[in-house]
Design a protein around this motif. Structure first.
Motif, PDB file in Angstrom:
ATOM      1  N   PRO A 205     -10.325  -1.061   4.139  1.00  0.00           N
ATOM      2  CA  PRO A 205      -9.176  -0.230   4.531  1.00  0.00           C
ATOM      3  C   PRO A 205      -9.502   0.565   5.795  1.00  0.00           C
ATOM      4  O   PRO A 205     -10.599   1.106   5.939  1.00  0.00           O
TER       5      PRO A 205
ATOM      6  N   LEU B  86      -9.004  -2.769  -5.361  1.00  0.00           N
ATOM      7  CA  LEU B  86      -9.369  -2.498  -3.977  1.00  0.00           C
ATOM      8  C   LEU B  86     -10.538  -3.380  -3.548  1.00  0.00           C
ATOM      9  O   LEU B  86     -11.532  -3.495  -4.255  1.00  0.00           O
TER      10      LEU B  86
ATOM     11  N   PHE C  13      -3.153   0.714  -3.770  1.00  0.00           N
ATOM     12  CA  PHE C  13      -2.968  -0.685  -3.403  1.00  0.00           C
ATOM     13  C   PHE C  13      -2.233  -1.424  -4.507  1.00  0.00           C
ATOM     14  O   PHE C  13      -2.435  -1.160  -5.696  1.00  0.00           O
TER      15      PHE C  13
ATOM     16  N   THR D 222       0.842  -1.196   0.000  1.00  0.00           N
ATOM     17  CA  THR D 222       0.000   0.000   0.000  1.00  0.00           C
ATOM     18  C   THR D 222       0.878   1.247   0.000  1.00  0.00           C
ATOM     19  O   THR D 222       2.067   1.188   0.301  1.00  0.00           O
TER      20      THR D 222
ATOM     21  N   THR E 100      -8.010  -7.459   2.719  1.00  0.00           N
ATOM     22  CA  THR E 100      -8.844  -7.620   1.546  1.00  0.00           C
ATOM     23  C   THR E 100     -10.084  -8.435   1.891  1.00  0.00           C
ATOM     24  O   THR E 100     -10.219  -8.980   2.990  1.00  0.00           O
TER      25      THR E 100
ATOM     26  N   PHE F 230      -3.310  -5.935   4.357  1.00  0.00           N
ATOM     27  CA  PHE F 230      -2.530  -4.918   3.672  1.00  0.00           C
ATOM     28  C   PHE F 230      -1.206  -4.732   4.405  1.00  0.00           C
ATOM     29  O   PHE F 230      -1.112  -4.971   5.614  1.00  0.00           O
TER      30      PHE F 230
END
Length: 492
Positions: A316, A312, A303, A285, A377, A383
């Protein structure tokens, strides 16, 4: 190299095992069911263990004393007592075991109250504080290592984080994963039955362990134990190489950072340890900032990498520094849920976008601190946590000027049978270039038959003001009415 196999009864023989003996009874452990990381342990002298539940096909990680933190400083290698890496015959480094000072655990494992293991140790001229953090359901945990120079001379310590990639049923063999250019390093389990010393007849499996630097300036290494040990014994940084690709080996992976500390100074590095049973690496990221209007900043979260962007998905999470707030309605993927200082975004299902943006502000007081991005995800792959420093200067809106009446030039008016005055002031904070500060009278019009002659009062209302103009008009009307009555009496 002598090794002790550690196989927990709750895990199958397909567990991934690493160096060292069983964790001591006083080691700090946090447990999370159903996982993916079911248990995370750090010993008082900075070895560590992570048990990772496998998928439906049965593979499991059982990492044992799989990782360690060591620091070389001032000619001394400070390390755990259970240190498995061979040294180097010509190395002159002195060896010293960490001296435990304190260790404590906290947190409930939730997103807003994660598990935390804090460990403090002393070495030669240095003191180290390591903080390991894990939230239930995550595929990774994060660690920070702060080194303080408690001596009287300047030091250039090198921080090492090393993980073993060995697998239980084959003792030490594993596969090294090729570097991807993001500074991380990884290794895989071995699939198949080896027919030779170097795992002939096997391939890389889907079980993956990965070390990801969060703090910039790191260097990585993939090598067998003696190669990793030689770098450390020679007080050298790793050199960004993977020397054991293409076959099963006794593989280790490692990250290193070189610091520069004056007496009394300290510095911190951070990294992420990620696991997957489906050969999925943590998603890279990036956060970028752009100045906006009104003291605001636009934040863009991206990303994947520039070469290989990632669509994406998932959730997040952005943690804001104290004093900085989200600008409502500014997100490009819908409004986040705001919980304290955390913004919880939800990516649209089926999104093909690889980034999103939103705005933040610091108000009239301004603020500074670290902006952090985390989350995972839709498939549960974490991430890579990203942290960027941010500073928003105090913003004071400019005072708004009080509107003033401005004469608008117009064509000479057509005078109606009854005398009327028309006032049309135009409000403006900035006078037009052609406007004069002095009022200009409008030329008098020729009166219609039977009408009263104009007095010029309508062309001079602006400098008098609206109120004075009305009073003047009333006076004119009253005078005209009195004159009519007088003429009427004289003719009667």
């Amino acid at each position: 190299m002598s090794r002790t196999k550690i196989v927990a009864s709750a895990f199958a023989a397909t567990a991934l095992i690493c160096f060292g003996s069983a964790m001591p009874a006083n080691a700090a452990t946090v447990a999370s069911m159903p996982g993916p990381i079911t248990a995370l342990t750090t010993t008082p002298d900075l070895t560590c263990n992570a048990n990772v539940a496998g998928g439906s096909d049965g593979p499991h990680f059982q990492l044992g004393a799989s990782c360690l933190t060591a620091v070389v400083a001032g000619g001394t290698l400070n390390r755990p007592a259970d240190y498995p890496l061979p040294g180097y015959p010509d190395a002159e480094v002195l060896l010293q075991d960490w001296s435990p000072i304190a260790q404590e655990t906290s947190g409930s494992g939730t997103l807003f109250d994660p598990f935390v293991i804090s460990t403090v140790v002393a070495g030669d001229q240095i003191q180290v504080t390591q903080v390991d953090t894990y939230a239930s359901g995550s595929s990774s945990f994060t660690s920070s290592v702060e080194v303080e120079n408690v001596g009287s001379v300047a030091l250039e310590p090198i921080v090492y984080r090393v993980s073993d990639c060995a697998r239980a049923e084959y003792d030490v063999l594993s596969y090294a994963a090729a570097p991807t250019g993001d500074g991380s390093v990884a290794c895989n389990s071995m699939q198949g039955i080896p027919t030779g010393q170097w795992g002939e007849g096997t391939t890389a499996g889907d079980d993956l362990a990965q070390l990801v630097p969060i703090t910039q300036g790191s260097k990585f290494e993939v090598d067998q134990g003696r190669g990793i040990g030689a770098h450390i014994a020679l007080e050298a940084e790793f050199n960004n190489t993977a020397l054991t690709l293409g076959g099963a080996r006794d593989n280790f992976i490692g990250l290193s950072w070189k610091l520069d500390l004056a007496p009394g100074a300290s510095s911190k590095v951070a990294f992420q340890t990620h696991f997957s049973t489906e050969d999925q690496r943590a998603v890279p990221t990036a956060l970028t900032l752009m100045d906006g209007e009104g003291g605001e900043k636009t934040v863009t979260a991206s990303f994947g990498t520039e070469e290989v962007p990632t669509a994406l998905s998932g959730s997040p999470l952005v943690r804001l520094p104290a004093g900085i707030s989200y600008v409502p309605g500014s997100s490009t993927i819908g409004e986040p849920m705001v919980v304290g200082d955390v913004l919880m975004f939800t990516a649209p299902v089926g999104s093909t976008g690889t980034s999103f943006s939103f705005r933040i502000g610091g108000g009239e007081s301004g603020a500074s601190g670290d902006l952090k991005l985390a989350g995972s995800t839709m498939d549960g792959v974490d991430f890579v946590q990203t942290t960027v420093p941010i500073e928003i200067a105090p913003f004071t809106p400019e005072p708004t000027s009080t509107p003033s009446a401005t004469l608008t030039p117009s064509q000479p008016p057509t005078v109606a049978p009854t005398a009327t005055a028309s006032v049309s002031p135009t409000a403006s904070t900035t006078a037009p270039p052609a406007a004069s500060t002095q009022a200009t009278a409008t030329p008098a019009a020729t009166p219609a038959p039977g009408a009263l002659a104009t007095t010029g009062a309508d062309g001079n209302l602006a400098p008098l003001g609206i109120g004075a103009g009305i009073v003047l008009l009333l006076g004119v009307g009253v005078t005209a009415l009195a004159l009519r009555r007088r003429i009427g009496r004289e003719h009667s």
